[in-house]
Design an enzyme around this catalytic site. Structure first.
Site, PDB file in Angstrom:
ATOM      1  N   ASP A 177       0.847  -1.193   0.000  1.00  0.00           N
ATOM      2  CA  ASP A 177       0.000   0.000   0.000  1.00  0.00           C
ATOM      3  C   ASP A 177       0.888   1.250   0.000  1.00  0.00           C
ATOM      4  O   ASP A 177       1.911   1.309   0.667  1.00  0.00           O
ATOM      5  CB  ASP A 177      -0.910  -0.010   1.236  1.00  0.00           C
ATOM      6  CG  ASP A 177      -2.064   0.952   1.104  1.00  0.00           C
ATOM      7  OD1 ASP A 177      -3.213   0.493   1.007  1.00  0.00           O
ATOM      8  OD2 ASP A 177      -1.823   2.184   1.099  1.00  0.00           O
TER       9      ASP A 177
ATOM     10  N   ASN B 234     -12.736  -3.261   2.515  1.00  0.00           N
ATOM     11  CA  ASN B 234     -13.624  -2.110   2.622  1.00  0.00           C
ATOM     12  C   ASN B 234     -14.582  -2.124   1.429  1.00  0.00           C
ATOM     13  O   ASN B 234     -14.146  -2.316   0.290  1.00  0.00           O
ATOM     14  CB  ASN B 234     -12.811  -0.816   2.639  1.00  0.00           C
ATOM     15  CG  ASN B 234     -11.961  -0.687   3.893  1.00  0.00           C
ATOM     16  OD1 ASN B 234     -12.343  -1.157   4.953  1.00  0.00           O
ATOM     17  ND2 ASN B 234     -10.793  -0.069   3.755  1.00  0.00           N
TER      18      ASN B 234
ATOM     19  N   GLY C 114     -15.629   2.650   3.706  1.00  0.00           N
ATOM     20  CA  GLY C 114     -14.345   3.327   3.528  1.00  0.00           C
ATOM     21  C   GLY C 114     -13.625   2.944   2.253  1.00  0.00           C
ATOM     22  O   GLY C 114     -12.418   3.157   2.135  1.00  0.00           O
TER      23      GLY C 114
ATOM     24  N   HIS D 117     -10.207  -5.056  -3.506  1.00  0.00           N
ATOM     25  CA  HIS D 117      -8.870  -5.298  -2.956  1.00  0.00           C
ATOM     26  C   HIS D 117      -8.987  -5.781  -1.524  1.00  0.00           C
ATOM     27  O   HIS D 117      -9.868  -5.361  -0.778  1.00  0.00           O
ATOM     28  CB  HIS D 117      -7.996  -4.039  -3.032  1.00  0.00           C
ATOM     29  CG  HIS D 117      -8.638  -2.799  -2.501  1.00  0.00           C
ATOM     30  ND1 HIS D 117      -9.569  -2.084  -3.210  1.00  0.00           N
ATOM     31  CD2 HIS D 117      -8.505  -2.165  -1.315  1.00  0.00           C
ATOM     32  CE1 HIS D 117      -9.981  -1.056  -2.489  1.00  0.00           C
ATOM     33  NE2 HIS D 117      -9.350  -1.083  -1.333  1.00  0.00           N
TER      34      HIS D 117
ATOM     35  N   HIS E 266      -7.002  -5.930   1.950  1.00  0.00           N
ATOM     36  CA  HIS E 266      -5.878  -5.409   2.730  1.00  0.00           C
ATOM     37  C   HIS E 266      -5.353  -6.517   3.645  1.00  0.00           C
ATOM     38  O   HIS E 266      -6.137  -7.182   4.335  1.00  0.00           O
ATOM     39  CB  HIS E 266      -6.323  -4.270   3.648  1.00  0.00           C
ATOM     40  CG  HIS E 266      -6.813  -3.027   2.974  1.00  0.00           C
ATOM     41  ND1 HIS E 266      -6.031  -1.897   2.829  1.00  0.00           N
ATOM     42  CD2 HIS E 266      -8.007  -2.723   2.411  1.00  0.00           C
ATOM     43  CE1 HIS E 266      -6.739  -0.942   2.244  1.00  0.00           C
ATOM     44  NE2 HIS E 266      -7.945  -1.417   1.964  1.00  0.00           N
TER      45      HIS E 266
END
Ligand code: 5GP
Ligand code: ZN
Length: 115
Positions: free
Chosen positions: A30, A88, A94, A101, A103
């Site tokens: 990220d 998210n 968010g 994706h 995280h």
């Protein structure tokens, strides 16, 4: 999708620090890490969000969650102490990048509930 930043990263048109790649999936660090280890795992195919995962994508999502995420966690040495996996979804969730994706956050203790 031509104006999608994650499609551009998957196509190697935009640079990233890659952590994993196979025919259908790519993972990279990220840009604004929220933990010492912060990796994003994405399908190369443009899928807008978890809500847009179709019947034909179920194997792909399972591959990401069951194979790719644990492999990256082991390679980054966050498997033993634990880590957090987040998807998210939508505005209240968010989600800022409208390309599905996952995280992976680790190498620090996480709080609950998240903000
Ligand atoms: P979201 O808020 O949509 O769940 O997460 C999007 C994530 O993508 C954010 O953590 C943000 O830092 C990251 N991000 C946005 N643009 C880029 C980029 O161009 N490169 C990389 N490596 N990460 C990005
Ligand atoms: Zn995309």
């Amino acid at each position: 999708m031509s104006d999608c930043i994650f499609c551009k990263i998957a196509a190697k048109e935009v640079p990233a620090n890659f952590a994993y790649e196979d025919d259908d999936v790519i993972a990279f660090s990220d840009l604004a890490p929220q933990a010492p280890v912060h990796i994003l795992v994405i399908p190369k195919k443009h899928i807008e969000s978890l809500l847009a995962v179709g019947e034909e994508d179920k194997k792909l999502l399972s591959h990401i969650m069951v194979d790719v995420v644990p492999q990256i966690a082991r390679e980054k040495h966050i498997d033993e102490k634990g880590f957090r996996v987040v998807i998210n979804t939508g505005d209240d969730g968010g989600q800022t990048v409208k390309h599905l994706h996952v995280h992976i956050l680790g190498d620090r203790s996480m709080q609950w509930p998240p903000g």
